[in-house]
Design an enzyme around this catalytic site. Structure first.
Site, PDB file in Angstrom:
ATOM      1  N   GLU A 223      14.251 -15.857   0.407  1.00  0.00           N
ATOM      2  CA  GLU A 223      14.522 -16.975   1.329  1.00  0.00           C
ATOM      3  C   GLU A 223      13.408 -18.031   1.223  1.00  0.00           C
ATOM      4  O   GLU A 223      13.582 -19.173   1.632  1.00  0.00           O
ATOM      5  CB  GLU A 223      14.565 -16.476   2.779  1.00  0.00           C
ATOM      6  CG  GLU A 223      15.763 -15.623   3.120  1.00  0.00           C
ATOM      7  CD  GLU A 223      15.616 -15.020   4.517  1.00  0.00           C
ATOM      8  OE1 GLU A 223      14.924 -15.612   5.379  1.00  0.00           O
ATOM      9  OE2 GLU A 223      16.176 -13.930   4.719  1.00  0.00           O
TER      10      GLU A 223
ATOM     11  N   ASP B  80       0.830  -1.204   0.000  1.00  0.00           N
ATOM     12  CA  ASP B  80       0.000   0.000   0.000  1.00  0.00           C
ATOM     13  C   ASP B  80       0.869   1.260   0.000  1.00  0.00           C
ATOM     14  O   ASP B  80       1.847   1.340   0.753  1.00  0.00           O
ATOM     15  CB  ASP B  80      -0.864  -0.029   1.267  1.00  0.00           C
ATOM     16  CG  ASP B  80      -1.960   1.011   1.268  1.00  0.00           C
ATOM     17  OD1 ASP B  80      -2.821   0.968   0.380  1.00  0.00           O
ATOM     18  OD2 ASP B  80      -1.949   1.884   2.168  1.00  0.00           O
TER      19      ASP B  80
END
Ligand code: NOJ
Length: 573
Positions: free
Chosen positions: A278, A226
């Site tokens: 990751e 956002d």
């Protein structure tokens, strides 16, 4: 210089070649679910996670790749959930974390990925960190989580600078100190209930990295970020007399706005990208960044930062064919230069739905202004016809696309909403001058014969559904072969079959006029007619038209009607 293929229909200008880089998102169609208006299973008048789980098969049937969920976190709902009081929990209005996990399991069963909304620029004034800041003294570690400043004027009675809130009024609110005296001011680029975080503070970075991991561990495919361009503010918070949303205006180019697009943002997204990596190559970041001018978008989607960014210039180009061509070319050229795919979008929960916007011949209302019963009214039929054409034009483009719930039904905005029911803070903060965004957030119609058109079977929906929503219900449209919904299904199925999201783009010059636009993607030719008169179609086999009935009325199908798009197969050579 890219070399265009030869076609008998005339000269082509090639701007983008086919994309074979790995990454599901590069061509994905992502469907935005606005949870409070999607489906209400517990009968309280507001949509919920269980409602989403129940209807996910419908989205799989539509053949989208992923859903993006607007916020469902704990929140006082002052800005429909974009005011988060706990980033790692579900608001009881929408259910529980267990409901979230159930929804994720159903999405996985249906091979749908789920992206969630991350709101890092601001939180709710009810967030524990802000409450602690209010209780702590000026200059404390707690206040440093937010942007507190002394006011100007002899008694600090003036806001620290002239910045304006997106929702109207000053972007600063003065607090009462714990001892009861009028005190410091805090910055909120949005509502006063949404204090901005201080991204110059490492503790804020640490907190959001924790939030990212929390949702990644729960299996989300990524985040829509956002107001991603707003987190960092220019040092010293210099005055800004330009637009509050960062768009350019006379004397105030958007790229100079001190609350948007600051260089330090990029390191934040680099760190986030490393965290996502990751978890493997499939988790993505999409920036909600209304950056101006368009080539600056490329700064956001370099290989070590965001995967995607929303394309607001495309949304704002409407049906202006000259602007559309410019935005599409600029997007593809600028993003190709950094190896990123473009995205395309026509509607979301912040703008008037495109079926309504395109019902105006002149300019449609500005974002956030909304439409009321006393305003100039759109032509509903023309709007829906043009919306189908615009969607079909967009979904033929190479890159990713974002759909907003209900656009596949051709839903218009809700216009007859009583003032007492309007909930967007824009309405209250501008004293009703701007009606706000409630019109595009009206709860969806699912089943024509049921209470509340099947949105929920208990209390009335949180916003009234307009007359006519019932006929547009999903089940009613499923049974009509030529419905808007069935057109979307055909478009999405064919887009996948022809792999258009991975394709190329070349303008077919003879059909790029002041009233039509045509591009070739692979061997699929897409032509849109925005003029008042029918057009002669280029040669080729008709694959799909946005107004199937038009084929009968126009010269046995060899013409393209006003407000119509066609996909043709155009053999090369
Ligand atoms: C953009 C969101 O899309 C909008 O709905 C919200 O009000 C603002 N950001 C503030 O979070």
């Amino acid at each position: 210089m890219l070399e265009a293929p030869a076609v008998s229909a005339g000269p082509l200008t090639l701007v983008h070649t086919a994309d074979d880089a790995p990454g599901w998102w590069r061509s994905a169609v992502i469907y935005q679910v606005y949870p409070r208006s999607f489906r209400d299973l517990n009968g309280d008048g507001v949509g919920d996670l269980a409602g989403i789980t129940a209807e996910l098969p419908q989205l799989a049937r539509l053949d989208v790749d992923a859903v993006w969920l607007s916020p469902f976190y704990r929140s006082p709902q002052k800005d429909a959930g974009y005011d988060v009081s706990d980033y790692c929990d579900v608001d009881p209005l929408f259910g529980t974390l267990a409901d979230f996990d159930t929804m994720m399991a159903e999405a996985a069963r249906l091979s749908l990925r789920v992206i969630v909304d991350l709101v890092p620029n601001h939180c709710s004034d009810q967030h524990a960190a802000f409450q602690q800041a209010l209780a702590a003294p000026a200059g404390s570690r707690e206040r440093e989580m937010f942007i507190f400043r002394e006011g100007r004027g002899a008694f600090g009675e003036e806001p620290p600078n002239n910045w304006q809130s997106h929702f109207g009024g000053s972007a600063w609110t003065r607090i009462t100190e714990p001892d009861g005296a009028p005190g410091q001011w805090y910055l909120h680029l949005f509502d006063a209930s949404q204090p901005d975080f201080n991204w110059d503070n490492q503790a804020v970075h640490d907190e959001f990295e924790r939030v990212l991991r929390f949702w990644l561990d729960r299996g989300v495919a990524g985040f829509r970020v956002d107001v991603a361009h707003a987190l960092v503010k220019a040092p010293g918070l210099p005055e800004w007399g330009g637009r509050a949303d960062g768009g350019s205006s006379d004397g105030y180019p958007g790229h100079e706005a001190p609350m948007f697009g600051q260089p330090a943002l990029h390191d934040i997204y680099r760190a986030w990208r490393r965290i996502l990596a990751e978890y493997g190559p499939d988790r993505i970041l999409c920036a909600e960044a209304n950056v101006d001018p368009l080539p600056r978008l490329a700064d956001w989607v370099r290989p070590d930062q965001m995967h995607q960014a929303f394309n607001f210039p495309y949304l704002h180009a409407g049906l202006d064919v000259r602007r559309l061509r410019g935005v599409i070319t600029d997007s593809l050229v600028a993003l190709d230069a950094v190896g990123a795919p473009s995205t395309w979008v026509l509607s979301n929960h912040d703008v008037v739905r495109h079926a309504t916007r395109f019902g105006y011949d002149g300019p449609a209302p500005r974002d956030g202004d909304g439409i009321g019963i006393f305003d100039h009214q759109p032509d509903v039929v023309a709007g829906r016809t043009r919306a189908a054409a615009a969607s079909m034009f967009m979904l033929g483009l190479p890159g990713g696309a974002y759909l907003y719930q209900g656009e596949e039904l051709g839903l218009p905005d809700g216009i007859d909403i009583p003032d007492s029911q309007r909930q967007d803070p824009t309405f209250a903060r501008t004293g009703g001058e701007r009606l706000g965004r409630d019109g595009c957030r009206v709860p969806l119609p699912w089943r024509a014969a049921e209470l509340h058109a099947g949105f929920g079977s208990g209390q009335a929906p949180w916003l009234p559904q307009p007359e006519g929503f019932r006929e547009l219900a999903r089940d009613a449209q499923t049974d009509q072969p030529s419905s808007h919904l069935n057109l979307y299904r055909r478009i999405l199925a064919m887009r996948r079959e022809l792999d258009l999201g991975r394709g190329s783009l070349a303008w077919l010059e003879s059909w790029c006029t002041d009233r039509s636009l045509a591009y070739l993607n692979g061997t699929t030719l897409v032509v849109m007619n925005v003029g008042r008169d029918p057009l002669e179609l280029p040669p080729g086999l008709v694959l799909l038209r946005s107004s199937p009935a038009a084929a009968e009325t126009h010269d046995g199908g060899h013409q393209l009607g006003s407000g119509e798009t066609v996909w043709l197969n155009l053999p090369l050579g």
